[in-house]
Design an enzyme around this catalytic site. Structure first.
Site, short mmCIF file in Angstrom:
data_model
loop_
_atom_site.label_atom_id
_atom_site.label_comp_id
_atom_site.label_asym_id
_atom_site.label_seq_id
_atom_site.Cartn_x
_atom_site.Cartn_y
_atom_site.Cartn_z
N SER A 1 -1.90 -6.72 -10.66
CA SER A 1 -2.46 -5.66 -9.82
C SER A 1 -3.32 -6.28 -8.74
O SER A 1 -3.86 -7.38 -8.89
CB SER A 1 -3.34 -4.76 -10.68
OG SER A 1 -4.10 -3.87 -9.86
N TYR B 1 -10.89 -5.22 -16.32
CA TYR B 1 -9.53 -4.97 -15.81
C TYR B 1 -9.14 -6.10 -14.85
O TYR B 1 -8.03 -6.65 -14.93
CB TYR B 1 -9.46 -3.61 -15.11
CG TYR B 1 -8.06 -3.26 -14.60
CD1 TYR B 1 -7.01 -3.05 -15.50
CD2 TYR B 1 -7.80 -3.13 -13.24
CE1 TYR B 1 -5.73 -2.72 -15.04
CE2 TYR B 1 -6.53 -2.80 -12.78
CZ TYR B 1 -5.50 -2.60 -13.68
OH TYR B 1 -4.22 -2.28 -13.23
N1 LIG Z 1 -0.29 2.75 -11.26
C1 LIG Z 1 -0.86 1.91 -10.39
O1 LIG Z 1 -1.36 2.31 -9.33
C2 LIG Z 1 -0.93 0.44 -10.69
C3 LIG Z 1 -1.50 -0.39 -9.72
C4 LIG Z 1 -1.56 -1.75 -9.98
C5 LIG Z 1 -1.07 -2.25 -11.17
N2 LIG Z 1 -0.53 -1.42 -12.09
C6 LIG Z 1 -0.04 -2.00 -13.35
O2 LIG Z 1 1.24 -1.48 -13.62
C7 LIG Z 1 1.46 -1.47 -15.03
C8 LIG Z 1 2.06 -0.13 -15.44
O3 LIG Z 1 1.10 0.86 -15.20
P1 LIG Z 1 1.52 2.40 -15.04
O4 LIG Z 1 0.87 2.86 -13.80
O5 LIG Z 1 2.98 2.55 -15.23
O6 LIG Z 1 0.71 3.03 -16.28
P2 LIG Z 1 1.13 4.00 -17.45
O7 LIG Z 1 2.00 5.10 -16.93
O8 LIG Z 1 -0.14 4.35 -18.13
O9 LIG Z 1 2.04 3.08 -18.40
C9 LIG Z 1 1.44 2.10 -19.20
C10 LIG Z 1 2.33 1.86 -20.42
O10 LIG Z 1 1.70 0.84 -21.22
C11 LIG Z 1 1.80 1.23 -22.57
N3 LIG Z 1 0.77 0.61 -23.39
C12 LIG Z 1 -0.58 0.72 -23.25
N4 LIG Z 1 -1.20 0.07 -24.25
C13 LIG Z 1 -0.22 -0.47 -25.03
C14 LIG Z 1 -0.21 -1.24 -26.22
N5 LIG Z 1 -1.36 -1.58 -26.85
N6 LIG Z 1 0.96 -1.62 -26.75
C15 LIG Z 1 2.12 -1.27 -26.16
N7 LIG Z 1 2.19 -0.53 -25.03
C16 LIG Z 1 1.02 -0.12 -24.49
C17 LIG Z 1 1.62 2.72 -22.52
O11 LIG Z 1 2.05 3.30 -23.73
P3 LIG Z 1 1.30 4.63 -24.31
O12 LIG Z 1 1.48 5.69 -23.28
O13 LIG Z 1 2.00 4.91 -25.59
O14 LIG Z 1 -0.14 4.25 -24.47
C18 LIG Z 1 2.50 3.07 -21.33
O15 LIG Z 1 3.85 3.17 -21.74
C19 LIG Z 1 0.13 -1.81 -15.69
O16 LIG Z 1 0.16 -3.16 -16.11
C20 LIG Z 1 -0.87 -1.65 -14.55
O17 LIG Z 1 -1.99 -2.52 -14.69
C21 LIG Z 1 -0.43 -0.09 -11.88
#
Ligand SMILES: NC(=O)c1ccc[n+]([C@@H]2O[C@H](COP(=O)([O-])OP(=O)(O)OC[C@H]3O[C@@H](n4cnc5c(N)ncnc54)[C@H](OP(=O)(O)O)[C@@H]3O)[C@@H](O)[C@H]2O)c1
Length: 315
Positions: free
Chosen positions: A157, A182
């Site tokens: 990120s 984070y």
């Molecule tokens: N969205 C943004 O703007 C953004 C920006 C920069 C970087 N990112 C990065 O992109 C990635 C995906 O984020 P997203 O936006 O798609 O978020 P999200 O919709 O919250 O998806 C995160 C996923 O991670 C899973 N997860 C969390 N804790 C876990 C654990 N202990 N074991 C296994 N799975 C786990 C969650 O499962 P559960 O739902 O079952 O908890 C969910 O499926 C992350 O690494 C984030 O840091 C996102």
């Protein structure tokens, strides 16, 4: 210090979608693991990879939620995994390896952001443990399954700009700050790819890290409206501020990292907007990649620390 952090002119950009980056790429017969592949960017990654013919294993912390999210998807299998629990990581990897299948792409998209102070395992800070150590242990345990030509994709990120890995206190025992935690975890995601790429490339496997963009997903689940306003994500009226991507656009860079022939011969670099990122500018603007996140010495130090903490090291 790497000099490879320069745009390659992919022709894609911030508005490119995951479907667009795999258009014309046939992934039939390919096998991928997408952690978090049932929510947000991971879900769109699973959608794009399976639509291009790949078989995708989605390790889920909440199986029922994953089954619901992936209903109607073909070529997907769901298995159980909690990245914050090294025993769960070991068990998942053993089940996967026992099947004797080759792994063509690993995308570590699971993550948590800015949670209240939480301790897991032997007292590890939860963001470092879940976002970094869990993926570190998982990739190392799965190492024997990777096929020549495979890619490891570490979803980091722009949050890595919040700070480097705090080698003197990685678990925030001297006081917790959820944003620094984070930032540390997301810096660790980049350093992981930087170091992994060295031994991996000898086996014709390459590793990449990336910033997906800014996308409204469940990632903000630990923040209330006031905190989202304070973090600059919402304005005072609750409207999303600034440029945001759709989940389909947000998944594009990780799908590109996992599949694009444009990246052949490259590795150990940080990507954004479906291209190699530039170094972060000296004026402090939050774009590009910070020096400390691609520093090979810090990458090696983090690898050693992670191997000591998890007891796993494929190399
Ligand atoms: N969205 C943004 O703007 C953004 C920006 C920069 C970087 N990112 C990065 O992109 C990635 C995906 O984020 P997203 O936006 O798609 O978020 P999200 O919709 O919250 O998806 C995160 C996923 O991670 C899973 N997860 C969390 N804790 C876990 C654990 N202990 N074991 C296994 N799975 C786990 C969650 O499962 P559960 O739902 O079952 O908890 C969910 O499926 C992350 O690494 C984030 O840091 C996102």
């Amino acid at each position: 210090m790497t000099t490879a952090q320069h745009k390659i002119g992919s022709g894609f950009g911030a508005t490119t979608t995951a479907a667009e980056v795999v258009a014309g790429i046939d992934l039939t017969g390919k096998l991928a693991i997408v952690t978090g592949g049932y929510s947000g960017l991971g879900l769109e990654t699973t959608r794009a990879l399976t639509a291009a013919g790949a078989h995708v294993v989605v390790p889920a912390r909440r199986r029922a939620t994953a089954e619901e999210a992936l209903r109607g998807f073909e070529n997907v299998e769901i298995d159980e995994l909690d990245l914050s629990d090294l025993e769960s990581v070991r068990a998942f990897a053993e089940r996967f390896l026992a099947a004797g299948r080759g792994l063509d792409a690993f995308i570590g998209s699971a993550g948590i952001m800015a949670c209240p102070e939480t301790r897991v395992g032997p007292g590890w800070e939860a963001q470092f443990a879940t976002n970094h150590l869990g993926h570190f242990a998982l990739v190392n345990r799965l190492w024997a399954a990777f096929t020549p030509g495979a890619r490891v994709v570490s979803v980091s990120s722009r949050g890595h700009h919040y700070g480097p890995v705090r080698f003197d206190d990685p678990n925030f025992e001297d006081g917790y700050d959820k944003w620094l935690a984070y930032g540390q975890a997301k810096t660790a995601n980049v350093l992981f790819a930087v170091h992994l790429d060295k031994p991996a490339r000898e086996q014709h496997v390459r590793a990449f890290a990336l910033h997906p963009g800014r996308i409204m997903t469940d990632l903000v689940r630990h923040l209330d409206r006031e905190e989202l306003v304070a973090a600059g994500m919402l304005d005072a009226d609750g409207r999303v501020t600034g440029e945001v991507k759709t989940p389909e656009q947000g998944a594009a860079t990780q799908v590109w990292a996992a599949t694009s022939p444009q990246l052949d011969g490259l590795g150990g670099v940080y990507l954004e907007d479906c291209d190699v990122a530039e170094p972060a500018p000296a004026d402090g603007a939050r774009t590009g990649v910070k020096d400390y996140a691609i520093d090979p010495l810090q990458a090696e130090r983090l690898w050693t620390l992670s191997a000591e903490l998890t007891g796993v090291n494929a190399f």
